[in-house]
Design a protein around this motif. Sequence first.
Motif, PDB file in Angstrom:
ATOM      1  N   LEU A 148       0.829  -1.203   0.000  1.00 49.56           N
ATOM      2  CA  LEU A 148       0.000   0.000   0.000  1.00 49.56           C
ATOM      3  C   LEU A 148       0.862   1.251   0.000  1.00 49.56           C
ATOM      4  CD1 LEU A 148      -2.733  -1.027   2.583  1.00 49.56           C
ATOM      5  CD2 LEU A 148      -3.060  -0.693   0.120  1.00 49.56           C
ATOM      6  N   HIS A 174      -9.129   0.635   3.973  1.00 50.97           N
ATOM      7  CA  HIS A 174      -7.837   1.061   4.522  1.00 50.97           C
ATOM      8  C   HIS A 174      -7.911   2.497   5.050  1.00 50.97           C
ATOM      9  CE1 HIS A 174      -6.682  -1.872   1.219  1.00 50.97           C
ATOM     10  NE2 HIS A 174      -6.462  -2.521   2.352  1.00 50.97           N
ATOM     11  N   ILE A 219      -5.206   1.568  -2.498  1.00 51.77           N
ATOM     12  CA  ILE A 219      -5.760   1.891  -1.185  1.00 51.77           C
ATOM     13  C   ILE A 219      -7.266   1.988  -1.331  1.00 51.77           C
ATOM     14  CG2 ILE A 219      -5.844   3.622   0.654  1.00 51.77           C
ATOM     15  CD1 ILE A 219      -2.935   4.308  -0.079  1.00 51.77           C
TER      16      ILE A 219
END
Length: 56
Positions: free
Chosen positions: A34, A45, A41
């Motif tokens: 990420l 998240h 993302i």
Amino acid sequence: MSPDDLSAVRKALGLTQREMAAKIGLSLRACQLLENGRSGIRLLHINATNALEQRR
């Protein structure tokens, strides 16, 4: 949220990638992907990261 934003939040919280990953329910490798932009993302998240910021 960009990979750089995610990294900046983690650093502002004083967390290592391993600690951040554990706190938001990811593997270390997933957190690394990420932050370096190799994995997208998602809202999941972002929400987990925002929750960590709120608890600070």
